[in-house]
Design a protein around this motif. Structure first.
Motif, PDB file in Angstrom:
ATOM      1  N   LEU A 223       0.819  -1.211   0.000  1.00 37.91           N
ATOM      2  CA  LEU A 223       0.000   0.000   0.000  1.00 37.91           C
ATOM      3  C   LEU A 223       0.854   1.262   0.000  1.00 37.91           C
ATOM      4  CD1 LEU A 223      -2.795  -1.114   2.482  1.00 37.91           C
ATOM      5  CD2 LEU A 223      -2.844  -1.132  -0.022  1.00 37.91           C
ATOM      6  N   GLY A 224       2.064   1.140   0.511  1.00 36.56           N
ATOM      7  CA  GLY A 224       2.963   2.293   0.550  1.00 36.56           C
ATOM      8  C   GLY A 224       3.391   2.743  -0.833  1.00 36.56           C
ATOM      9  N   ALA A 225       3.605   1.819  -1.741  1.00 27.87           N
ATOM     10  CA  ALA A 225       4.064   2.183  -3.090  1.00 27.87           C
ATOM     11  C   ALA A 225       3.096   3.157  -3.774  1.00 27.87           C
ATOM     12  CB  ALA A 225       4.306   0.938  -3.939  1.00 27.87           C
ATOM     13  N   PRO A 226       1.805   2.840  -3.894  1.00 32.45           N
ATOM     14  CA  PRO A 226       0.919   3.799  -4.570  1.00 32.45           C
ATOM     15  C   PRO A 226       0.758   5.107  -3.804  1.00 32.45           C
ATOM     16  CG  PRO A 226      -0.349   1.942  -3.732  1.00 32.45           C
ATOM     17  CD  PRO A 226       1.089   1.596  -3.555  1.00 32.45           C
TER      18      PRO A 226
ATOM     19  N   LEU B 195       2.200   5.572 -11.497  1.00 35.20           N
ATOM     20  CA  LEU B 195       1.008   5.407 -10.665  1.00 35.20           C
ATOM     21  C   LEU B 195      -0.028   4.542 -11.387  1.00 35.20           C
ATOM     22  CD1 LEU B 195      -0.510   6.038  -8.070  1.00 35.20           C
ATOM     23  CD2 LEU B 195      -1.304   8.165  -9.143  1.00 35.20           C
ATOM     24  N   ALA B 196      -0.209   4.774 -12.675  1.00 32.20           N
ATOM     25  CA  ALA B 196      -1.182   3.987 -13.439  1.00 32.20           C
ATOM     26  C   ALA B 196      -0.810   2.505 -13.468  1.00 32.20           C
ATOM     27  CB  ALA B 196      -1.290   4.531 -14.866  1.00 32.20           C
ATOM     28  N   THR B 197       0.449   2.190 -13.707  1.00 33.12           N
ATOM     29  CA  THR B 197       0.857   0.779 -13.749  1.00 33.12           C
ATOM     30  C   THR B 197       0.769   0.139 -12.364  1.00 33.12           C
ATOM     31  OG1 THR B 197       3.198   1.409 -13.593  1.00 33.12           O
ATOM     32  CG2 THR B 197       2.311   1.008 -15.815  1.00 33.12           C
ATOM     33  N   CYS B 198       1.108   0.911 -11.341  1.00 30.59           N
ATOM     34  CA  CYS B 198       1.005   0.397  -9.969  1.00 30.59           C
ATOM     35  C   CYS B 198      -0.452   0.105  -9.617  1.00 30.59           C
ATOM     36  CB  CYS B 198       1.620   1.411  -9.002  1.00 30.59           C
ATOM     37  SG  CYS B 198       1.641   0.885  -7.289  1.00 30.59           S
TER      38      CYS B 198
END
Length: 165
Positions: free
Chosen positions: A63-66, A93-96
């Motif tokens: 959850l931290g990545a996005p 952000l879109a790929t994540c």
């Protein structure tokens, strides 16, 4: 402000790398290894992994990545001198998020169905375990391959953004 932008970008890159690496490890090692195993071993192992992975460290990175990518994007969008980073950050952000959607719509429901099948030792008929495995394995692997590709793209885009600094 530069420190905040750089710090969040580095943290986003690290968390995206960890998630990408996790999915990659499943794609190239864990699932191929389990493909060589018995139905019982595969079902039992994945049931155990699916329980073990739900921990604070995983959730922090997953959850931290996005969240970090979004924060980094906002910080870069508010400064005219760093707007060249907006496109790769938006793409990251879109790929994540696409990987998160695949997880939510495919991998998690498959994990839940596998758990609902119950422990293999309680299956009276070995075909029950085989059916649980075959309903799970190929669709889960296909979805995980897409998550691997998408999160690797996320990592590449974030790494590119680092070069813009």
């Amino acid at each position: 402000m530069e420190t905040a932008r750089t710090s969040t970008l580095i943290a986003a890159t690290i968390t995206a790398g960890l998630i990408s690496g996790l999915f990659y490890a499943f794609t190239v090692a864990v699932m191929p290894g389990l493909a060589r195993s018995t139905d019982r071993t595969t079902v039992e192992t994945m049931q155990n992994i699916n329980k073990a992975i739900l921990n604070g460290w995983f959730m922090l990175t997953y959850l931290g990545a996005p969240l970090l990518i979004t924060t980094t994007l906002v910080l870069h969008a508010t400064d005219p001198e760093t707007r060249d980073a907006i496109a790769p950050l938006a793409a990251a952000l879109a790929t994540c998020l696409a990987a998160l959607i695949i997880t939510a719509r495919i991998n998690i429901p498959l994990n839940n169905a596998l758990e609902a099948a119950g422990p293999p030792e309680q299956h009276g008929d070995p075909t029950t375990t085989h059916t649980a495995r075959t309903a799970y394995e190929a669709p889960w692997n296909n979805a995980n391959t897409w998550r691997t590709v998408l999160t690797t793209l996320t990592l590449a885009l974030l790494t590119y953004t680092l070069t813009l600094h």
